[in-house]
Scaffold this motif. Sequence first.
Motif, PDB file in Angstrom:
ATOM      1  N   GLY A 130      -2.231  -7.604  -6.107  1.00 36.62           N
ATOM      2  CA  GLY A 130      -3.272  -6.635  -6.377  1.00 36.62           C
ATOM      3  C   GLY A 130      -4.155  -6.852  -4.955  1.00 36.62           C
ATOM      4  N   TYR A 131      -5.196  -6.714  -5.278  1.00 42.56           N
ATOM      5  CA  TYR A 131      -6.211  -6.824  -3.862  1.00 42.56           C
ATOM      6  C   TYR A 131      -6.031  -8.139  -3.509  1.00 42.56           C
ATOM      7  N   ASP A 132      -5.564  -8.906  -4.367  1.00 41.82           N
ATOM      8  CA  ASP A 132      -5.451 -10.480  -3.971  1.00 41.82           C
ATOM      9  C   ASP A 132      -3.914 -10.501  -4.547  1.00 41.82           C
ATOM     10  N   TYR A 133      -2.804 -10.482  -3.298  1.00 39.06           N
ATOM     11  CA  TYR A 133      -3.361 -10.524  -1.928  1.00 39.06           C
ATOM     12  C   TYR A 133      -2.476  -9.460  -1.173  1.00 39.06           C
ATOM     13  N   VAL A 134      -2.215  -8.340  -1.829  1.00 39.94           N
ATOM     14  CA  VAL A 134      -0.948  -7.487  -1.018  1.00 39.94           C
ATOM     15  C   VAL A 134      -1.806  -6.924   0.151  1.00 39.94           C
ATOM     16  N   PRO A 135      -2.879  -6.535   0.451  1.00 38.16           N
ATOM     17  CA  PRO A 135      -3.342  -6.035   1.788  1.00 38.16           C
ATOM     18  C   PRO A 135      -3.506  -6.860   2.820  1.00 38.16           C
ATOM     19  N   GLY A 136      -3.773  -8.332   2.427  1.00 36.50           N
ATOM     20  CA  GLY A 136      -3.373  -9.418   3.634  1.00 36.50           C
ATOM     21  C   GLY A 136      -1.908  -9.429   4.020  1.00 36.50           C
ATOM     22  N   VAL A 137      -1.226  -9.425   2.843  1.00 37.19           N
ATOM     23  CA  VAL A 137       0.153  -9.568   3.416  1.00 37.19           C
ATOM     24  C   VAL A 137       0.754  -8.596   4.110  1.00 37.19           C
ATOM     25  N   LEU A 138       0.405  -7.258   3.631  1.00 34.42           N
ATOM     26  CA  LEU A 138       0.736  -6.050   4.512  1.00 34.42           C
ATOM     27  C   LEU A 138      -0.002  -6.053   5.975  1.00 34.42           C
ATOM     28  N   ALA A 139      -1.181  -6.300   6.010  1.00 33.79           N
ATOM     29  CA  ALA A 139      -1.740  -6.557   7.654  1.00 33.79           C
ATOM     30  C   ALA A 139      -1.153  -7.535   8.296  1.00 33.79           C
ATOM     31  N   LEU A 356       6.643  -1.204   1.232  1.00 28.35           N
ATOM     32  CA  LEU A 356       5.418  -1.502   1.060  1.00 28.35           C
ATOM     33  C   LEU A 356       4.136  -1.040   1.634  1.00 28.35           C
ATOM     34  N   ARG A 357       4.481  -0.437   3.010  1.00 28.59           N
ATOM     35  CA  ARG A 357       3.289   0.180   3.642  1.00 28.59           C
ATOM     36  C   ARG A 357       3.288   1.481   3.257  1.00 28.59           C
ATOM     37  N   ASP A 358       4.349   2.218   2.831  1.00 28.88           N
ATOM     38  CA  ASP A 358       4.140   3.621   2.227  1.00 28.88           C
ATOM     39  C   ASP A 358       3.424   3.713   0.893  1.00 28.88           C
ATOM     40  N   ALA A 359       3.746   2.783   0.314  1.00 33.47           N
ATOM     41  CA  ALA A 359       3.153   2.551  -1.039  1.00 33.47           C
ATOM     42  C   ALA A 359       1.909   2.257  -1.215  1.00 33.47           C
ATOM     43  N   THR A 363      -1.683   4.696  -2.220  1.00 39.19           N
ATOM     44  CA  THR A 363      -2.795   4.404  -2.996  1.00 39.19           C
ATOM     45  C   THR A 363      -4.412   4.503  -2.229  1.00 39.19           C
ATOM     46  N   GLY A 364      -4.128   4.836  -0.973  1.00 46.10           N
ATOM     47  CA  GLY A 364      -5.305   5.267  -0.148  1.00 46.10           C
ATOM     48  C   GLY A 364      -5.722   4.059   0.768  1.00 46.10           C
ATOM     49  N   LEU A 365      -4.730   3.014   0.983  1.00 45.30           N
ATOM     50  CA  LEU A 365      -4.839   1.942   1.837  1.00 45.30           C
ATOM     51  C   LEU A 365      -4.157   2.477   3.128  1.00 45.30           C
ATOM     52  N   ASP A 366      -4.936   2.538   4.351  1.00 46.60           N
ATOM     53  CA  ASP A 366      -4.415   3.093   5.388  1.00 46.60           C
ATOM     54  C   ASP A 366      -4.956   2.021   6.733  1.00 46.60           C
ATOM     55  N   ILE A 367      -3.933   2.421   7.547  1.00 49.07           N
ATOM     56  CA  ILE A 367      -4.093   1.505   8.836  1.00 49.07           C
ATOM     57  C   ILE A 367      -5.246   2.440   9.785  1.00 49.07           C
ATOM     58  N   VAL A 368      -6.420   1.711   9.903  1.00 48.50           N
ATOM     59  CA  VAL A 368      -7.624   2.433  10.528  1.00 48.50           C
ATOM     60  C   VAL A 368      -7.790   2.043  12.041  1.00 48.50           C
ATOM     61  N   ALA A 369      -7.372   1.069  12.434  1.00 49.29           N
ATOM     62  CA  ALA A 369      -7.743   0.265  13.699  1.00 49.29           C
ATOM     63  C   ALA A 369      -6.500  -0.412  14.120  1.00 49.29           C
ATOM     64  N   GLY A 370      -6.415  -0.914  15.286  1.00 52.67           N
ATOM     65  CA  GLY A 370      -5.492  -1.755  15.775  1.00 52.67           C
ATOM     66  C   GLY A 370      -4.817  -1.169  17.163  1.00 52.67           C
TER      67      GLY A 370
END
Length: 376
Positions: A130-139, A356-359, A363-370
């Motif tokens: 979930g939020y713990d800890y998929v976004p951090g793994v992806l980033a 994983l990135r596409d999934a 959900t609305g979790l997008d790359i916004v900077a980098g």
Amino acid sequence: MSRRIILLGATGYTGGLVLDALLRRSAEPTVAGRDPAALEALAARNGGLDHLVVDAADPAGLRNHLRPGDVLVTTVGPFERFGYPVAQAAADAGAHYIDSTGEVGFVRTLYDRHHRRAREAGAVMLPAFGYDYVPGVLAGALAARRGGDAVRALDIGYFAAGPLRRGISRGTRATLRDGLTLPSPRRHRHRLRDERTASRVRPFTVRGHRSSAFLVSGTEVLFLPETFPALEDITVYNGWFPALSRPVSLFSALANTAVRLPGGGKVTAALTRPLLLGPPGGPDAALRARIRSHVVAVASTGTSGDPPAAEVHLEGPDPYTLTGELMAWAAQYLATRPISTAGVVGPVEAFGLETLRDACAATGLDIVAGPPAARA
């Protein structure tokens, strides 16, 4: 062929969010829990879903309802107290398993107990999905890949914008309270080492501003080296309340000193009791809509003074909505598609980085900077 999805904890706050997300995907899960009246009412409200009366503390009873290939989704925590029998039942049955834990100690034990059996059964076990800890793994994975062969270290920070003080559930408050006196694993020189939670404070640049965050647990330290074995150091931080990062660090030191003294458990409980104050349940839809999550991963060579090799920022829905959507997506994926890996694994191992990135983007979790490569 579609397999059954069984949702344990469907009558709870997080379980309800997962159920809503599954129904939006046209899935028809079997809802499970120990309160017959609540389950019957929930099933009836949602078109007559199948339901099971089971006790999370009874692995044999739960095991009797599971078949190989079923997808068992559980939101019943705290997982150190209630999670082990559920995971045991899934492993014994050869069922796929997904949970919402934020407790890294639980994840480590899950791997030790069930990885081999799940692998032999061809079952995927996905803790902390979930939020713990998929976004951090992806980033972290995106930053490590974009940074190239020179990357040896990752610093990952979790942030949020909006009325977060009123937008924290009772379960999250309990986890935060317990976490202050539990160690946080950090990867250093290829080895896991337990450090005092909040013993480190680090600034990140978030939305153009410098924001501080303190050391916390994260499964990034467990799973990212499987995909990026050259990583020597991985550290995870929480910056939900940047101005409080250094006070929290001092408070953590006080609480960890007190808990080791005679009668210190009671003193620590009193010190941390304010963290539990707040309404039951969690934020409603209107409040969740006002909160945005932001996760940043900074990849570096690990050498002091070197500039970052890559920096990736992700932004998306509030933590609870994101958790519900991610768990529902993973459950439906495992229920409808063949798998290419098995065992107790992380998000990238289970699905591959691009999937994983596409999934997450769905959900609305997008790359916004980098850097430009990270935004591609």
